[in-house]
Design a protein around this motif. Structure first.
Motif, PDB file in Angstrom:
ATOM      1  N   LEU A 423     -19.663 -14.701 -19.290  1.00 57.61           N
ATOM      2  CA  LEU A 423     -19.864 -13.741 -20.371  1.00 57.61           C
ATOM      3  C   LEU A 423     -18.540 -13.221 -20.920  1.00 57.61           C
ATOM      4  O   LEU A 423     -18.464 -12.826 -22.077  1.00 57.61           O
ATOM      5  N   ILE A 428     -17.586 -14.248 -26.594  1.00 61.52           N
ATOM      6  CA  ILE A 428     -18.655 -13.284 -26.282  1.00 61.52           C
ATOM      7  C   ILE A 428     -18.152 -11.854 -26.186  1.00 61.52           C
ATOM      8  O   ILE A 428     -18.890 -10.907 -26.488  1.00 61.52           O
ATOM      9  N   TYR A 431     -18.996  -9.213 -28.746  1.00 59.02           N
ATOM     10  CA  TYR A 431     -20.332  -8.613 -28.689  1.00 59.02           C
ATOM     11  C   TYR A 431     -20.368  -7.459 -27.689  1.00 59.02           C
ATOM     12  O   TYR A 431     -21.148  -6.513 -27.845  1.00 59.02           O
ATOM     13  N   ALA A 538     -18.732 -14.583 -34.184  1.00 53.86           N
ATOM     14  CA  ALA A 538     -18.604 -13.221 -33.689  1.00 53.86           C
ATOM     15  C   ALA A 538     -18.053 -12.281 -34.750  1.00 53.86           C
ATOM     16  O   ALA A 538     -18.446 -11.115 -34.822  1.00 53.86           O
ATOM     17  N   THR A 604     -28.081 -12.104 -29.918  1.00 52.67           N
ATOM     18  CA  THR A 604     -26.649 -12.305 -29.651  1.00 52.67           C
ATOM     19  C   THR A 604     -26.518 -13.144 -28.386  1.00 52.67           C
ATOM     20  O   THR A 604     -27.498 -13.343 -27.656  1.00 52.67           O
ATOM     21  N   PRO A 605     -25.331 -13.627 -28.078  1.00 51.10           N
ATOM     22  CA  PRO A 605     -25.133 -14.383 -26.823  1.00 51.10           C
ATOM     23  C   PRO A 605     -25.438 -13.574 -25.569  1.00 51.10           C
ATOM     24  O   PRO A 605     -25.576 -14.138 -24.480  1.00 51.10           O
ATOM     25  N   LEU A 606     -25.539 -12.231 -25.714  1.00 47.88           N
ATOM     26  CA  LEU A 606     -25.844 -11.374 -24.565  1.00 47.88           C
ATOM     27  C   LEU A 606     -27.342 -11.211 -24.347  1.00 47.88           C
ATOM     28  O   LEU A 606     -27.770 -10.608 -23.356  1.00 47.88           O
TER      29      LEU A 606
END
Length: 812
Positions: A423, A428, A431, A538, A604-606
């Motif tokens: 992460l 990332i 974010y 991003a 989001t990537p999270l």
């Protein structure tokens, strides 16, 4: 009972031998309670999941802090003294993992020295068991800061340990005061030197045997245990055990006074008062057994009282007949009669109102209780610090942090993001910054610390507009450089060849090719970064950009150590609250933080990362949710169970309804009184979160005894052929003194919890004492008889009165 009397000696000797043997062999219940800890949240609670994530990642460290509360602003002498302590701390071994030096850099000093310069923090990261952390704190206290004024060690682990210590010290005080108080009350009631020893011996055997059995159950079956377990065993067993002894001894004295032989008097006592005893004991047993259905271990730990009640009934059925049969009339020596056997003049007078004017009697109860009920707020407090007061260093240290840095800085909320993939990458991390920025906007949040803002301040270099501005400056400089290079070329071309050669040889003339190469390199870098930014999703989503290689730089290592874990598969944000972390407002803020986090990470990537929330405020949110759920669930099970049992035993659906209703009225009135005392009087946020649960279970389970005392005697009198009105009058006169005496004694045993110094125990005692006295002196003598005579023969619905059943049998 005949066989028990016949074999009284071997039975009693066997009970005593069993008690001694189990007491010697049993594990230490006090130690078990200490090891179990204070809260013991279920594993599926959010805050527990957060702790589990960190533990599994090898990042389950916790922090205790050395707090310096200086008299004046930090000066060179104080700085030297603190630095010397820090150097000593760094030499400590396990469980210390790291020491954060407040003077290591300007950044750390800005974080760890308060703005007024009067408070300095030295965070100590530790990785060990609760016992190891406490031992470390004791070592630091004795070897490093011994004798130093206004220097404290604090932290969640140390505060919880002090709560445990306070509870254990409170238990010792409660045990001593309970025994002395009961002896004095029994001496006053029976006016006998011998009589007070009988309940104390019987209940003492019960207590020792019960705690041994419970200790074995904890070892063998994982039986729930907490700091409340022993205190409740002491208060309830000594209180209710003494009440039951009074019930039995009073009836035994009554039967002896009627001229019956000792053996017949004992048998008659157990046929009449014994029946009441078993009904009451069963009701109390059900009340505490119902706690076993709770999810929260600290609530379930009170189920040990059910074990105690079962043992109590066994002891009172074996050891008590032994004393009756052995001592006979001498049991009451030197008194010729017992005060508890006189008809109650107070209840006799109150029966004239409740039986003859039931509506007026109900109105009197309403006038006393309704105004109090209207003040009821149902406000809860989750402030663990309030439990033990300000006498402990851990609390003093916490207050020093709050005074120097603000309330929220002492114990931040942890927002954990965990995944099976990295992460903490350049793609990332923007974010994470977006989440940090949005969380800072949440009402109740003071600031956010994360991998992108380790000091809580925004790092402008991560924002695209800042970076574009820098690139634009670089291009402008490159443009100026091109112009200057061009001018230099023109100038050099106008010089004679021999001058150009001489200038080049002496190095006085800039090299045009080198200048152009440098400009090209700069433009290439700018172009490369612009291309990266153009390709970065991003930037479009968050407005931030982390250039390639940034996270590998040396200056980022310390940041990653603190805010990344599990090989960068997880990251942590620390949310500093504006309010006290223990306050109800902090719980509301955690809820908002949760909602904001779920909203921000969506798409989001999270999004696929597991999210968990740690810290005191998050724990308290879980406590609030679980305690509310458990209260509703346990109360429902308890009330339904009591209704069913009472309906079967009394053969009536009506009596159990108003018995339970009167107890509910008493409970909520008592809590309202407690709120007035502790909130309006002492200024607390509310009643401690565990108090309503325990207060309800105890007041209802114990209070139902007194209505059973009265109404079972009413059933007995009615079965003898009396009218409902006459039966209830006689019952009130005969049982009034016994009930008032029992209520006072039970209230006295809970009063013994007052000097414990533990706030929740004091509040539970306040609710139970208020409730028992309110019930014994007002609700029970005024409301219950009024309800009984109002229903008349219908009080037995849907069953038939006992005498009518006898007539039907005779006719058939």
């Amino acid at each position: 009972m005949k066989n028990i009397i016949k074999f009284k000696w071997p039975i009693t000797i066997g009970m005593i031998a069993l008690t001694v043997l189990l007491f010697v062999l049993a594990p230490n219940l006090t130690k078990q309670a200490e090891e179990a800890g204070t809260f013991q949240l279920p594993k599926d609670a959010g805050s527990q999941r957060a702790a589990e994530i960190l533990e599994d990642a090898g990042a389950g460290d916790e922090t205790i802090s050395l707090v310096y509360a200086l008299d004046g602003k930090l000066d060179d002498a104080a700085r030297k003294d603190i630095q010397a302590d820090v150097d000593q701390l760094k030499d400590l071994g396990d469980p210390v993992k790291s020491i954060l030096d407040p003077f290591e850099s300007k950044d750390t000093e800005s974080q760890l020295v308060s703005e007024d310069g009067k408070t300095v923090l030295v965070p100590i990261t530790v990785d060990g068991s609760q016992e190891e952390v406490v031992d470390l704190a004791d070592s630091i206290q004795s070897d490093i800061i011994d004798g130093k004024k206004d220097v404290y060690l604090t932290g969640e682990a140390l505060i919880n340990n002090d709560v445990n210590l306070s509870a254990q010290e409170g238990l010792k005080k409660t045990e001593i005061i309970t025994v002395v108080l009961i002896f004095a009350l029994l001496l006053a009631v029976f006016r006998s030197i011998v009589t007070p020893f009988i309940p104390l011996i019987s209940v003492g055997i019960t207590y020792l045997l019960s705690q041994s059995i419970v200790a074995f159950f904890i070892d063998w079956f994982g039986f729930p245990v907490s700091n409340y377990t022993q205190i409740f065993l002491v208060a309830i067993l000594f209180g209710i055990g003494t009440d039951y002894c009074i019930l039995l001894l009073s009836r035994f004295k009554e039967e002896l006074g009627a001229g019956k032989p000792v053996k017949d008097a004992i048998i008659r006592t157990y046929k009449t008062a014994g029946r009441t005893l078993y009904i009451s004991g069963l009701a109390v047993f059900i009340g505490f057994f119902a706690i076993g259905f709770a999810d929260f271990p600290i609530f379930k730990s009170a189920v040990a009282v059910a074990v105690g009640i079962a043992v109590l009934l066994l002891v009172l059925s074996t050891v008590m007949p032994f004393f009756m049969a052995t001592l006979k009339e001498k049991l009451f020596w030197p008194s010729k009669k017992s005060v508890s056997h006189n008809d109650s003049k107070l209840w006799g007078w109150m029966s004239k109102l409740s039986v003859n004017r039931p509506i007026l009697s109900m109105l009197v109860v309403a006038v006393i209780t309704v105004p109090l009920l209207l003040t009821y707020d149902d406000a809860l407090s989750f402030n663990t610090v309030d439990e033990i007061g300000d006498n402990y260093d851990s609390v003093k240290g916490l207050h020093a942090i709050e005074d120097g840095f603000g309330q929220g800085d002492s114990l931040p909320v942890q927002v954990l993001l965990s995944s099976d993939k990295e992460l903490v990458t350049e793609d990332i991390v923007p974010y994470v910054e977006k989440l940090s920025s949005e969380l800072e906007k949440v009402d109740g949040v003071k600031s956010v610390r994360s991998v992108t803002r380790p000091t809580g301040e925004v790092i402008n270099e991560f924002y695209a507009d800042y970076q574009l501005g820098k690139i634009a400056e670089g291009i402008d400089q490159a443009s100026d450089g091109v112009g200057q290079t061009a001018d230099g070329i023109k100038q050099s071309m106008s010089l004679p060849p021999e001058v150009q050669a001489q200038a080049a040889q002496s190095g006085q003339q800039p090299n045009p090719v080198e200048g152009l190469d440098q400009i090209k390199d700069g433009l290439d870098q700018a172009s490369n970064q612009l291309n990266q930014m153009a390709d970065s999703k991003a930037i479009r989503d968050t407005g931030t950009f982390v250039p390639e290689g940034t996270l590998e730089q040396d200056e980022f290592k310390q940041v990653l150590d603190r805010y990344a874990f599990d090989d960068k598969k997880g990251t942590q944000l620390e949310v500093i609250l504006e309010d006290n972390p223990y306050s109800p407002e902090a719980i509301d803020t955690v809820e908002k933080i949760d909602e904001a986090t779920q909203r921000v990470i969506k798409d989001t990537p999270l999004e696929k990362a597991e999210v968990a929330f740690g810290g005191v405020s998050s724990i308290n949110r879980d406590l609030n949710d679980i305690s509310t759920s458990d209260f509703t669930q346990t109360v429902t099970i308890m009330l339904i169970s009591l209704f069913v049992v009472l309906a079967i035993l009394f053969r009536s659906f009506i009596m159990p309804l108003y018995m339970i209703g009167s107890l509910l009225l008493t409970y909520f009135t008592s809590v309202a009184v407690a709120e007035l005392i502790f909130m309006n009087g002492f200024g607390y946020d509310g009643i401690s979160w565990a108090v309503p649960f325990f207060g309800f279970v105890m007041l209802v389970a114990l209070g139902v005894d007194y209505s059973i005392f009265l109404l079972d005697r009413f059933r007995e009198e009615a079965a003898g052929g009396m009218t409902v009105t006459d039966a209830i009058k006689i019952s009130m006169s005969k049982m009034g003194t016994v009930i008032i005496t029992a209520a006072i004694i039970l209230a006295g045993t809970f009063a013994a919890m007052m000097p414990s110094g533990v706030l929740s125990l004091v509040q539970i005692a306040t609710i139970v004492i208020t409730g028992l006295l309110l019930y014994g002196l007002i609700v029970l003598p005024l409301l219950i008889p009024a309800m009984t005579v109002s229903f008349g023969k219908g009080v037995w619905w849907p069953f038939k009165p006992h005498k009518e059943k006898e007539k039907e049998k005779a006719r058939s």
